[in-house]
Write a protein that holds these residues in place. Sequence first.
Motif, PDB file in Angstrom:
ATOM      1  N   LEU A 162       0.854  -1.185   0.000  1.00  0.00           N
ATOM      2  CA  LEU A 162       0.000   0.000   0.000  1.00  0.00           C
ATOM      3  C   LEU A 162       0.892   1.237   0.000  1.00  0.00           C
ATOM      4  N   SER A 163       0.502   2.262  -0.727  1.00  0.00           N
ATOM      5  CA  SER A 163       1.309   3.485  -0.770  1.00  0.00           C
ATOM      6  C   SER A 163       0.450   4.717  -0.521  1.00  0.00           C
ATOM      7  N   GLY A 164       1.125   5.767  -0.092  1.00  0.00           N
ATOM      8  CA  GLY A 164       0.493   7.057   0.121  1.00  0.00           C
ATOM      9  C   GLY A 164       1.464   8.150  -0.278  1.00  0.00           C
ATOM     10  N   LYS A 165       0.929   9.273  -0.670  1.00  0.00           N
ATOM     11  CA  LYS A 165       1.789  10.384  -1.087  1.00  0.00           C
ATOM     12  C   LYS A 165       1.127  11.699  -0.731  1.00  0.00           C
ATOM     13  N   SER A 166       1.965  12.716  -0.575  1.00  0.00           N
ATOM     14  CA  SER A 166       1.484  14.047  -0.261  1.00  0.00           C
ATOM     15  C   SER A 166       2.583  15.050  -0.595  1.00  0.00           C
ATOM     16  N   LYS A 167       2.182  16.277  -0.716  1.00  0.00           N
ATOM     17  CA  LYS A 167       3.117  17.366  -1.005  1.00  0.00           C
ATOM     18  C   LYS A 167       2.947  18.432   0.063  1.00  0.00           C
ATOM     19  N   THR A 168       4.046  19.017   0.488  1.00  0.00           N
ATOM     20  CA  THR A 168       3.985  20.105   1.460  1.00  0.00           C
ATOM     21  C   THR A 168       3.387  21.345   0.798  1.00  0.00           C
ATOM     22  N   GLY A 169       3.164  22.338   1.614  1.00  0.00           N
ATOM     23  CA  GLY A 169       2.834  23.651   1.094  1.00  0.00           C
ATOM     24  C   GLY A 169       4.061  24.231   0.389  1.00  0.00           C
ATOM     25  N   THR A 170       3.850  25.286  -0.350  1.00  0.00           N
ATOM     26  CA  THR A 170       4.960  25.925  -1.058  1.00  0.00           C
ATOM     27  C   THR A 170       5.227  27.298  -0.454  1.00  0.00           C
ATOM     28  N   PHE A 171       6.461  27.768  -0.659  1.00  0.00           N
ATOM     29  CA  PHE A 171       6.804  29.131  -0.249  1.00  0.00           C
ATOM     30  C   PHE A 171       7.845  29.665  -1.229  1.00  0.00           C
ATOM     31  N   TYR A 172       7.751  30.948  -1.479  1.00  0.00           N
ATOM     32  CA  TYR A 172       8.636  31.584  -2.459  1.00  0.00           C
ATOM     33  C   TYR A 172       9.966  31.974  -1.830  1.00  0.00           C
ATOM     34  N   LEU A 173      10.993  31.816  -2.616  1.00  0.00           N
ATOM     35  CA  LEU A 173      12.357  32.066  -2.176  1.00  0.00           C
ATOM     36  C   LEU A 173      12.800  33.472  -2.573  1.00  0.00           C
ATOM     37  N   PRO A 174      13.687  34.086  -1.792  1.00  0.00           N
ATOM     38  CA  PRO A 174      14.206  35.407  -2.154  1.00  0.00           C
ATOM     39  C   PRO A 174      15.018  35.342  -3.450  1.00  0.00           C
ATOM     40  N   ASP A 175      15.081  36.458  -4.146  1.00  0.00           N
ATOM     41  CA  ASP A 175      15.826  36.516  -5.408  1.00  0.00           C
ATOM     42  C   ASP A 175      17.291  36.132  -5.230  1.00  0.00           C
ATOM     43  N   ALA A 176      17.893  36.476  -4.092  1.00  0.00           N
ATOM     44  CA  ALA A 176      19.307  36.136  -3.862  1.00  0.00           C
ATOM     45  C   ALA A 176      19.501  34.612  -3.842  1.00  0.00           C
ATOM     46  N   ILE A 177      18.567  33.888  -3.273  1.00  0.00           N
ATOM     47  CA  ILE A 177      18.629  32.418  -3.270  1.00  0.00           C
ATOM     48  C   ILE A 177      18.421  31.904  -4.692  1.00  0.00           C
ATOM     49  N   LYS A 178      17.455  32.476  -5.375  1.00  0.00           N
ATOM     50  CA  LYS A 178      17.165  32.089  -6.763  1.00  0.00           C
ATOM     51  C   LYS A 178      18.420  32.220  -7.627  1.00  0.00           C
ATOM     52  N   LYS A 179      19.149  33.316  -7.466  1.00  0.00           N
ATOM     53  CA  LYS A 179      20.379  33.531  -8.246  1.00  0.00           C
ATOM     54  C   LYS A 179      21.430  32.472  -7.936  1.00  0.00           C
ATOM     55  N   GLU A 227      25.623  26.786   8.640  1.00  0.00           N
ATOM     56  CA  GLU A 227      26.344  25.562   8.299  1.00  0.00           C
ATOM     57  C   GLU A 227      25.381  24.389   8.412  1.00  0.00           C
ATOM     58  N   ASN A 228      25.212  23.674   7.299  1.00  0.00           N
ATOM     59  CA  ASN A 228      24.350  22.491   7.247  1.00  0.00           C
ATOM     60  C   ASN A 228      22.918  22.811   7.684  1.00  0.00           C
ATOM     61  N   SER A 229      22.373  23.902   7.185  1.00  0.00           N
ATOM     62  CA  SER A 229      21.035  24.349   7.587  1.00  0.00           C
ATOM     63  C   SER A 229      19.949  23.350   7.220  1.00  0.00           C
ATOM     64  N   LYS A 230      20.187  22.532   6.197  1.00  0.00           N
ATOM     65  CA  LYS A 230      19.132  21.589   5.805  1.00  0.00           C
ATOM     66  C   LYS A 230      18.949  20.464   6.819  1.00  0.00           C
ATOM     67  N   GLN A 231      19.888  20.315   7.748  1.00  0.00           N
ATOM     68  CA  GLN A 231      19.690  19.347   8.827  1.00  0.00           C
ATOM     69  C   GLN A 231      19.253  20.059  10.106  1.00  0.00           C
ATOM     70  N   GLN A 232      18.827  21.298   9.924  1.00  0.00           N
ATOM     71  CA  GLN A 232      18.303  22.081  11.041  1.00  0.00           C
ATOM     72  C   GLN A 232      16.957  22.655  10.618  1.00  0.00           C
ATOM     73  N   GLY A 233      16.850  23.966  10.566  1.00  0.00           N
ATOM     74  CA  GLY A 233      15.573  24.590  10.226  1.00  0.00           C
ATOM     75  C   GLY A 233      15.275  24.669   8.747  1.00  0.00           C
ATOM     76  N   GLY A 234      16.307  24.519   7.909  1.00  0.00           N
ATOM     77  CA  GLY A 234      16.107  24.612   6.469  1.00  0.00           C
ATOM     78  C   GLY A 234      15.629  25.990   6.047  1.00  0.00           C
ATOM     79  N   SER A 235      15.330  26.119   4.775  1.00  0.00           N
ATOM     80  CA  SER A 235      14.855  27.400   4.233  1.00  0.00           C
ATOM     81  C   SER A 235      13.620  27.898   4.956  1.00  0.00           C
ATOM     82  N   VAL A 236      12.680  26.995   5.170  1.00  0.00           N
ATOM     83  CA  VAL A 236      11.420  27.412   5.788  1.00  0.00           C
ATOM     84  C   VAL A 236      11.661  27.948   7.197  1.00  0.00           C
TER      85      VAL A 236
END
Length: 188
Positions: free
Chosen positions: A112-129, A148-157
């Motif tokens: 059996l499988s399940g899937k979902s997507k989080t909400g979205t949020f827009y990134l600042p132009d500096a990140i986009k660049k 340092e290693n923010s994705k294993q902490q609070g991440g962008s959000v």
Amino acid sequence: MNFPKRQNFQAIEKPLVIVGSKNPIKIACTDTAFSEAFSQGFIVDGINSASQVSEQPIGDEETYLGAKNRVFNSRNAFPEADYWVGIEGGIEEDAHGMYAFAWIYIENKFGLSGKSKTGTFYLPDAIKKLIHSGMELGAADDQLFAQENSKQQGGSVGILTHGAVSRQNYYNQAIILALIPFLNKELY
């Protein structure tokens, strides 16, 4: 003194959930979401599982495939688990800018499988660049926000909401939504 006879208690094993990542945030949010959804405890652990997509997935299809591949590879590496969870973060652009999101894909030992997507949020132009220059979102966050290693902490959000929405909370709701088929097996 008379002690009551000892009864033979059968050890009740908790179901095992394998997350296709060693990221502590992804493991913690999976643990919380499963416990909340099923009102019971689980053993949750992570393994390094390849997403087999770009380091920075772009768009729904590639990001979803990354989450699904993490489950497939986790299941092959650890087939004795009860559930496998893939969490893959991605980015996309539209007329309003570049935004971030994640796909969640879950399978159980019965297929059996399940899937979902989080909400979205827009990134600042500096990140986009920085992303356009070839950086992955986590590396771009680290550079722009001197982290340092923010994705294993609070991440962008977490960074962009000043902690009002943690990365763990951000994923938690989407994991519970991906568990809907498991909570309603008769409908799926």
